[in-house]
Scaffold this motif. Structure first.
Motif, PDB file in Angstrom:
ATOM      1  N   LEU A 196      -1.770  36.791  17.675  1.00  0.00           N
ATOM      2  CA  LEU A 196      -1.486  37.034  19.089  1.00  0.00           C
ATOM      3  C   LEU A 196      -1.698  35.750  19.864  1.00  0.00           C
ATOM      4  CD1 LEU A 196      -3.312  40.439  19.712  1.00  0.00           C
ATOM      5  CD2 LEU A 196      -0.865  40.083  19.372  1.00  0.00           C
ATOM      6  N   ALA A 197      -0.798  35.455  20.763  1.00  0.00           N
ATOM      7  CA  ALA A 197      -0.941  34.332  21.697  1.00  0.00           C
ATOM      8  C   ALA A 197      -1.446  34.889  23.018  1.00  0.00           C
ATOM      9  CB  ALA A 197       0.378  33.598  21.870  1.00  0.00           C
ATOM     10  N   LEU A 198      -2.551  34.344  23.494  1.00  0.00           N
ATOM     11  CA  LEU A 198      -3.188  34.852  24.706  1.00  0.00           C
ATOM     12  C   LEU A 198      -3.217  33.778  25.773  1.00  0.00           C
ATOM     13  CD1 LEU A 198      -6.193  36.561  22.930  1.00  0.00           C
ATOM     14  CD2 LEU A 198      -4.122  37.677  23.743  1.00  0.00           C
ATOM     15  N   PRO A 199      -3.060  34.179  27.051  1.00  0.00           N
ATOM     16  CA  PRO A 199      -3.062  33.171  28.136  1.00  0.00           C
ATOM     17  C   PRO A 199      -4.444  32.561  28.323  1.00  0.00           C
ATOM     18  CG  PRO A 199      -2.983  35.392  29.019  1.00  0.00           C
ATOM     19  CD  PRO A 199      -2.811  35.527  27.542  1.00  0.00           C
ATOM     20  N   PRO A 242     -14.588  27.409  25.256  1.00  0.00           N
ATOM     21  CA  PRO A 242     -15.372  26.403  24.528  1.00  0.00           C
ATOM     22  C   PRO A 242     -16.278  25.630  25.472  1.00  0.00           C
ATOM     23  CG  PRO A 242     -13.057  26.306  23.886  1.00  0.00           C
ATOM     24  CD  PRO A 242     -13.135  27.212  25.075  1.00  0.00           C
ATOM     25  N   HIS A 243     -17.433  25.261  24.977  1.00  0.00           N
ATOM     26  CA  HIS A 243     -18.313  24.403  25.771  1.00  0.00           C
ATOM     27  C   HIS A 243     -17.691  23.032  25.953  1.00  0.00           C
ATOM     28  CE1 HIS A 243     -21.705  21.628  26.453  1.00  0.00           C
ATOM     29  NE2 HIS A 243     -22.184  22.627  27.165  1.00  0.00           N
ATOM     30  N   ASP A 244     -17.085  22.515  24.900  1.00  0.00           N
ATOM     31  CA  ASP A 244     -16.361  21.241  24.984  1.00  0.00           C
ATOM     32  C   ASP A 244     -14.870  21.553  25.068  1.00  0.00           C
ATOM     33  OD1 ASP A 244     -18.678  19.699  24.747  1.00  0.00           O
ATOM     34  OD2 ASP A 244     -18.677  19.966  22.575  1.00  0.00           O
ATOM     35  N   ARG A 245     -14.359  21.595  26.295  1.00  0.00           N
ATOM     36  CA  ARG A 245     -12.938  21.957  26.437  1.00  0.00           C
ATOM     37  C   ARG A 245     -12.027  20.814  26.030  1.00  0.00           C
ATOM     38  NH1 ARG A 245     -12.530  26.354  31.247  1.00  0.00           N
ATOM     39  NH2 ARG A 245     -14.664  27.136  31.129  1.00  0.00           N
ATOM     40  N   ASN A 246     -12.474  19.587  26.285  1.00  0.00           N
ATOM     41  CA  ASN A 246     -11.734  18.398  25.867  1.00  0.00           C
ATOM     42  C   ASN A 246     -10.316  18.368  26.437  1.00  0.00           C
ATOM     43  OD1 ASN A 246     -13.982  17.741  24.412  1.00  0.00           O
ATOM     44  ND2 ASN A 246     -13.192  18.463  22.466  1.00  0.00           N
ATOM     45  N   GLY A 247     -10.101  19.046  27.525  1.00  0.00           N
ATOM     46  CA  GLY A 247      -8.795  19.073  28.158  1.00  0.00           C
ATOM     47  C   GLY A 247      -8.602  20.383  28.912  1.00  0.00           C
ATOM     48  N   ARG A 248      -7.384  20.621  29.329  1.00  0.00           N
ATOM     49  CA  ARG A 248      -7.064  21.871  30.039  1.00  0.00           C
ATOM     50  C   ARG A 248      -6.639  22.912  29.010  1.00  0.00           C
ATOM     51  NH1 ARG A 248      -5.005  17.667  33.045  1.00  0.00           N
ATOM     52  NH2 ARG A 248      -5.910  17.456  35.142  1.00  0.00           N
ATOM     53  N   ILE A 249      -7.341  24.005  28.995  1.00  0.00           N
ATOM     54  CA  ILE A 249      -7.030  25.060  28.029  1.00  0.00           C
ATOM     55  C   ILE A 249      -5.670  25.659  28.396  1.00  0.00           C
ATOM     56  CG2 ILE A 249      -7.777  27.243  27.065  1.00  0.00           C
ATOM     57  CD1 ILE A 249      -9.562  24.943  26.335  1.00  0.00           C
ATOM     58  N   THR A 250      -4.743  25.640  27.433  1.00  0.00           N
ATOM     59  CA  THR A 250      -3.399  26.192  27.667  1.00  0.00           C
ATOM     60  C   THR A 250      -3.255  27.610  27.117  1.00  0.00           C
ATOM     61  OG1 THR A 250      -2.614  25.205  25.607  1.00  0.00           O
ATOM     62  CG2 THR A 250      -2.403  23.876  27.610  1.00  0.00           C
TER      63      THR A 250
END
Length: 1317
Positions: free
Chosen positions: A991-994, A961-969
């Motif tokens: 599916l859950a992806l890293p 995302p352009h606006d991550r608004n935090g640490r992508i988990t």
């Protein structure tokens, strides 16, 4: 020390204001050059006309001119196509002998004489361009009823950009509505299509304003189909099999077509026009509304266009920055989009451009270049075109930022100074000269000029002068006994003498004298005060019978020296050209009146100085019926004054004839012959039943009364005046009203009031006693006497101190009553303190509350207006986001101590300060503080692309995302199949992806199946919005065979899809220096999709591509495809089976380099035919049975023909005259007799061939033959109609050669259906 210098400079400016006045130097005196006319900075020329680049200047001696081109000297004499106009610097380029593009350069003009050098702006010359539309073949667009549609315009890029509009073949504008509208880029958007939208002449036109040419795009054909009707037809023909499972589009909640995503941003320059648009699709048609999140829309500058889809704000200012929200709503729901607007500003003048200075030797002054902009502009000075730091030193000149201070200037130091103010968005260049002269005074106003003024009007007598030092002006009248500087005369700073209310005794000869230390100069001016023009006898209301005559009188009094002109109007227009209307000098006569003569007639008396007018109405009635004539009443008579006392008198009168309309009231007027002779004023009114009035009188008035009567028609003429009643003068009965105190400077107090009128003065010598004191205990009143004025300025007051004020009226007979106390404040100054104990409290990831302690009143030094919170986003706390600063200001009126900061970005570092402001301005900021917003849910992933689609697998690639608004988990991918090409969705796989993955390969998918994918990112605060994409697994024989080989080799197919990450995927890297990133390609049915990310400031993109093997073959031929503001483009010109080199280009301004992306190698796969096993289809089995039955019947007919006997004479005659619609079969080969290629297209016996060639079955509206050559539609793979059910028909009588085509056959119909089943 610096503060002291600034104070000294400020005092110097105030002290020398009168010396810095801009003067117009007469052209016969020495002066440096001044540029009077030049071409605009951005100069667009018409390539069909000669190029004219203007540069004109004045000066003494007359300046010479030279030019630079692209920064170097331009020798005019060496270019035979360029000439310079005599006595100017204007260049004329003859393009009949040269190409205009050779002169597209940057030009600058220089005008110089011995006193200095002036320079023009940089003039960028560009020729207007109106390129042709690129040749393209536009296929018909076939869509399902109810879906959204976008018709692209994509006009050629012209200079300036073209004006776009849509019309049809008849040059009529296509109707637009809330459902169908044009976007800002020219595309035509349909929120939902209807059957009536079907037409073949959607034509986009581009009008280029400079060349006044219009270019036309190829027409676009749109066909809107109702698939239910087609489905019923096909099912009836093919054994009731449901061929189409798609239903017409259902009602749905709105979604935005543009812009995409939940938010976007836009930058606009101050003073320009801000246009934002939101276009939504949905059913029913959505309605669009707009709001500003952090405030209100500026009502006077805001308009809504294109059925509320476009928000337009003109003359943008810094206050327009912020978040704007557009909402699309229908009865099924709503959707929002937020646009963050940032306002920047090219440099602009705060108090005007620097002004020329004319100084005498030894004088001092300042040259100021005060400008602002966003970002803050830089200021540079030049002298005579040379940077001031490289100019000869001058001890009398001192440069301090945007100001040059001149002290004790000397002869010979004249020069032209250039001030250049610039930032990233533009520049301002201004020339201002300093002319050191010693010149005795002269008056520039023509001598013996005569001014003619109407009595009781304002008179302005000019005395424009010049001298160095600046001369002082004094005025005298007639005998020159004393100067004219008191009531009723007002002397203005520019030397003009004003008489506010001119009277007859003000006529005469006036003399203005201009003096300085070098001498004086006199000029004589004459004033003539004329009597006003007045209508003495006005036209009256008339009721007249048809066929009779009527006369309107209009008697006028005017000044005998002025020539009058009488004009008559009817209903505010010219009189009809009719000989029945006779105009005399003081009347209008209408003979033989008709009903068309009814109306309002107005007489207007004009002179060269003034005019007067009066109107009356004419009513026309039938002549056959006796009419009751209603007229205005006659004037009252026999006015008598009785019972006269000091302040009252009794007035009686006798009413005049009512003329069939009762008198409603009497109006009593008076004339004051002592103060305003000739002017009548309304005094009072009494009911129409009374003939007596008790009148209250004021002192010091010479009264004359008259009475007017009013009925339903009009007012009567005035009565004859009564005798005069004189009242004795007395002290004023009242004091001025509206007393108030305020400051215009930090050290003064302006006391103002509403002065008394002449009627209220009660006697001669009216003046005012003005009193004031500070609002503290035991302070004394300070009193001054002020002439008949409306204000008084107290100087030297402390800053913002409360005062008590009184103003009392006084005349020669005493003072008025004790005045009431009013309250006011001395002048304000900027606050000296900032709010303390400032802190921020975070409420959530997008909202904070700021608290502060109020600033003490004594430190505000003015009326508290409120507080301002300045806050800006320093940067995102995520390592991948760049450093950025977004300045924002929230203004809170009133005495608040806490306020909310909305619209913050999650996971960001913010800085802020708080300032108090009063009526003078802002105080100092509080110490800057910072706070960090917590993490929020992330934005939508930037992109989601489908690559490498195979038989049972495909790869998904995405960008964070352009606006991550935090640490992508991590990411969550959901996908599900679309069942049977309908809108029904199958089971959802998740599916859950890293977080470190940006691609995934999905295995074991169903072949030839459409899937819908949803991908969203997650932080610790939760999941964000998802981006969706659709794709179809490819049906390819090569892939099928390869899959079989893999399975045969021992690979075990799992029952569920498998996700794996491509091993070749590179790890995530920091943003490169090149502004392009993530350039990728994918293939679809419509072409090759090129996608990318871009971080640069440019907004103009295009894609270039060339064959891979063209490398090294001399100059490469790159094909170009323009991009309209998106980050993807569909290339339709790439041929299957070939490899191409593709690159992206970002283009900035003309003087900025191009940005190129890395080349991308794109190998376009060969188009594989889609094969579907139709052997198991029910309709196919039925069709084969029908064909077998038909063949059996033909064999039986053939057998019967072979077993018939010989020919008979009658038989031969029948054969010779056989029906052309039926040919017998030949006996020998069982073929149809007389068969030839020219009859390939004959229908079978029993069928009918309409005139348009369409083959139809008898008495059937559902025949599939209806969809043959006679129609335009065809069905392709997406459900569009292709009409291959029959071959092409040709008229049997056509003499030209015929194309050979297949006759209608079941095999053709079968192959056609294979393309979309």
């Amino acid at each position: 020390m610096m503060e002291r210098r600034r104070m000294e400079a400020a005092l110097l400016v105030l002290f020398l204001v009168h010396l810095a006045t801009t003067l117009e130097v007469p052209l016969d005196l020495p002066q440096p050059p001044t540029i009077t006319h030049q071409s605009p900075k951005d100069y667009i020329i018409d390539p069909r006309e000669n190029i004219v680049i203007h540069c004109e200047a004045k000066g003494k001696p007359h300046p010479s001119f030279s030019w630079t081109r692209n920064g170097t000297h331009f020798d005019i004499d060496e270019d035979p196509n360029v000439t310079m106009k005599p006595h100017t610097g204007t260049l004329v380029v003859d393009i009949s002998r040269a190409k205009a593009e050779h002169y597209e350069c940057v030009y600058q003009c220089t005008a110089r004489n011995k006193h200095g050098t002036a320079v023009s702006n940089n003039i960028v010359v560009q020729q207007s361009r109106s390129p042709l539309w690129s040749k393209e073949k536009i296929k018909p667009i076939v869509v399902q009823e109810g879906v959204s549609l976008v018709l692209p315009c994509r006009p050629p890029a012209g200079l300036p950009p073209p004006i776009i509009f849509w019309m049809d073949n008849n040059f009529q504008r296509l109707p637009q509505s809330s459902r169908v509208s044009q976007s800002l880029n020219g595309d035509l958007y349909f929120s939902s299509v209807r059957r009536e939208d079907s037409r073949n002449d959607y034509i986009c036109y581009a009008r280029f304003p400079y060349t006044q040419t219009i270019q036309q795009k190829q027409p676009i054909t749109v066909r809107v189909l109702n698939l239910d009707a087609i489905n019923d037809t096909m099912a009836a023909f093919y054994n009731d099999t449901d061929l189409f499972s798609e239903d017409p589009a259902d009602e749905r909640k709105p979604t935005f077509l543009i812009p995409s995503g939940p938010s976007s941003s836009k930058m606009v320059l101050r003073g320009q026009v801000l246009e934002m648009e939101c276009i939504a699709e949905g059913l029913p048609t959505p309605e669009i509304s707009w709001t500003k999140v952090s405030g209100d829309l500026p009502a006077k500058r805001t308009s809504f266009l294109h059925y509320q889809k476009t928000l337009r704000i003109v003359d943008v200012s810094e206050s327009d920055a912020g978040d704007y929200r557009c909402t699309a709503r229908n009865r099924l729901g709503s959707v929002h989009h937020t646009i963050h607007v940032t306002v920047k500003a090219a440099p602009y003048w705060i108090s005007g451009a620097p002004r020329n200075l004319v100084l005498a030797p030894g004088e001092s002054s300042v040259l100021t270049c005060r400008a602002s902009g966003t970002p803050k502009p830089s200021v540079s000075w030049s002298m005579n075109g040379i940077p001031i730091e490289n100019s000869p030193k001058d001890l009398s000149r001192k440069v301090e930022d945007d100001t040059i201070i001149f002290t004790d200037v000397q002869t010979g130091s004249s020069a032209v100074y250039q001030c250049n103010v610039s930032n990233d968005f533009g520049y301002l260049l201004s020339n201002a000269f300093v002319n050191v002269l010693s010149e005795s005074p002269r008056v520039l106003t023509p001598a013996n000029k005569v001014y003619q003024i109407i009595k009781n009007h304002q008179a302005l007598l000019d005395c424009a002068s010049f001298g160095s030092p600046i001369p002082k002006i004094t005025w005298f009248k007639d005998s020159r006994s004393s100067t004219l500087d008191g009531d009723p005369y007002i002397l203005h700073d520019n030397g003009t003498l004003e008489i506010h209310v001119a009277q007859a005794h003000n006529s005469g000869k006036y003399t203005c004298v201009a003096r300085n230390i070098l001498g004086n100069y006199e000029n004589h001016i004459y004033l003539e005060v004329k009597e006003p023009t007045r209508i003495l006898k006005q036209p009256e209301y008339k009721v007249v019978q048809m066929g009779r005559s009527v006369v309107f009188e209009c008697k006028v009094k005017h000044d005998p020296s002025l020539i009058p002109t009488m004009t008559w109007l009817k209903d505010d227009g010219e009189l009809p050209d009719d000989e029945r209307l006779i105009v005399d000098s003081d009347s209008l006569t209408i003979t033989d009146v008709t009903d068309i003569d009814a109306g309002v007639y107005t007489c207007i008396m004009n002179t060269t100085l003034d005019h007067d007018s009066a109107s009356a109405e004419l009513t026309v009635v039938e002549a056959t019926t006796p009419a009751v004539v209603y007229e205005r009443p006659d004037p009252p008579t026999d006015l008598e004054l009785t019972d006269q006392k000091k302040r009252s008198v009794q007035l009686t009168w006798i009413p005049g004839d009512e003329h069939n309309s009762p008198i409603q009231k009497f109006l009593i007027q008076y004339e004051d012959s002592l103060h305003h002779r000739g002017h009548w004023h309304n005094l009072t009114e009494v009911p129409g039943t009374r003939t007596t009035a008790h009148l209250k009188l004021s002192p010091y008035i010479h009264y004359t009364f008259r009475v007017l009567a009013l009925n339903a028609v009009d007012l009567s003429r005035p009565s004859f005046p009564s005798r005069m009643v004189k009242t004795e003068p007395a002290a004023p009965d009242e004091n001025p009203t509206g007393v108030q105190g305020f400051g215009t400077e930090h050290d003064n107090l302006v006391i103002s009031w509403k002065p008394l009128s002449g009627l209220q003065s009660n006697g001669p010598g009216l003046h005012y006693k003005v009193m004031w004191r500070q609002k503290v205990v035991d302070s004394d009143w300070t009193t001054v006497t002020v002439a008949n004025n409306s204000k008084f300025v107290v100087s030297g007051t402390p800053t913002f101190v409360p005062y008590e004020l009184k103003v009392q009226a006084v005349n020669d007979h005493g003072a008025g009553p004790e005045p009431a106390i009013a309250h006011g404040y001395s002048g304000e100054d900027l606050p000296v303190a900032a709010p303390e104990n400032v802190q921020a409290v975070l409420l959530n990831s997008t909202l904070a509350e700021v608290h502060w302690d109020p600033v003490p009143s004594k430190l505000i030094r003015g009326h508290l207006k409120g507080y301002k919170v300045y806050y800006w986003r320093e940067r995102s706390l995520h390592k991948h986001n760049p450093h950025l600063v977004e300045n924002q200001i929230l203004t809170f009126s009133g005495n608040h101590t806490h306020r909310m900061l909305p619209g913050l970005h999650p996971f960001s570092l913010y800085s802020f300060n708080v300032r108090v402001y009063n009526g003078k301005g802002e105080g100092p900021p509080s110490p800057p503080l910072q706070f960090e917003t917590p993490e929020g849910v992330p934005g939508v992933p930037t992109s989601l692309l489908v690559t490498n689609p195979n038989l049972d697998s495909l790869t998904l690639e995405w960008s964070p995302p352009h606006d991550r608004n935090g640490r992508i988990t991590g990411y969550t991918l959901k996908y599900q199949p679309v069942v049977n090409n309908s809108n029904e969705l199958g089971p959802v796989e998740e599916l859950a992806l890293p977080a470190n993955e940006t691609s995934v390969t999905l295995l074991n998918l169903k072949y030839s199946t459409r899937y819908k994918f949803y991908l969203n990112a997650k932080t610790v605060r939760g999941a964000g919005l998802a981006i969706s994409q659709e794709a179809v697994t490819v049906v390819d024989e090569a892939l099928i065979s390869q899959h079989d080989v893999d399975v045969g080799a021992g690979n075990t197919q799992t029952p569920h899809p498998i996700a794996r990450s491509p091993p070749h995927r590179p790890p995530h890297k920091a943003r490169p220096v090149n502004p392009f990133g993530n350039v990728s390609s994918s293939f679809g049915e419509d072409g090759t999709l090129i996608s990318w990310e871009y971080w640069g400031p440019e907004q103009n993109f295009y894609v270039e591509y060339t064959l891979k093997n063209s490398e090294g073959e001399g100059e490469e031929e790159w094909q170009k495809e323009l991009v309209n503001g998106t980050q993807n483009v569909m290339l339709k010109g790439l041929k299957g089976g070939l490899s191409y080199r593709v690159r992206l280009v970002a283009k900035g301004h003309h003087d900025q380099p191009l940005h190129l992306s890395k080349e991308l190698l794109v190998s376009v796969p060969a188009v594989a035919s889609r094969q579907v096993d139709i052997a198991t289809q029910g309709w196919f089995i039925g069709l084969m049975c029908a064909i077998a039955l038909l063949i059996l019947i033909l064999l039986i007919i053939c057998f019967i023909q072979r077993n018939k006997g010989g020919k008979y004479p009658v038989k031969e005659k029948e054969d010779a005259h056989t029906d052309p619609e039926f040919q017998p079969m030949k006996d020998d080969d069982c073929t149809f007799g007389e068969y030839s290629d020219n009859e390939d297209h004959k229908p079978l016996k029993g069928s009918r061939t309409p005139s348009n060639g369409t083959v139809k079955r008898d008495d059937s509206d559902d025949s599939l033959v209806d969809y043959g050559e006679g129609g335009d539609g065809q069905f392709n793979e997406d459900g569009s109609f292709i009409g291959q059910y029959s071959g092409k028909s040709a008229s049997r009588e056509t003499a030209e050669g015929h194309e050979s085509s297949e006759a209608p056959s079941p095999i053709n119909a079968m192959n056609s259906l294979n393309s979309f089943v």
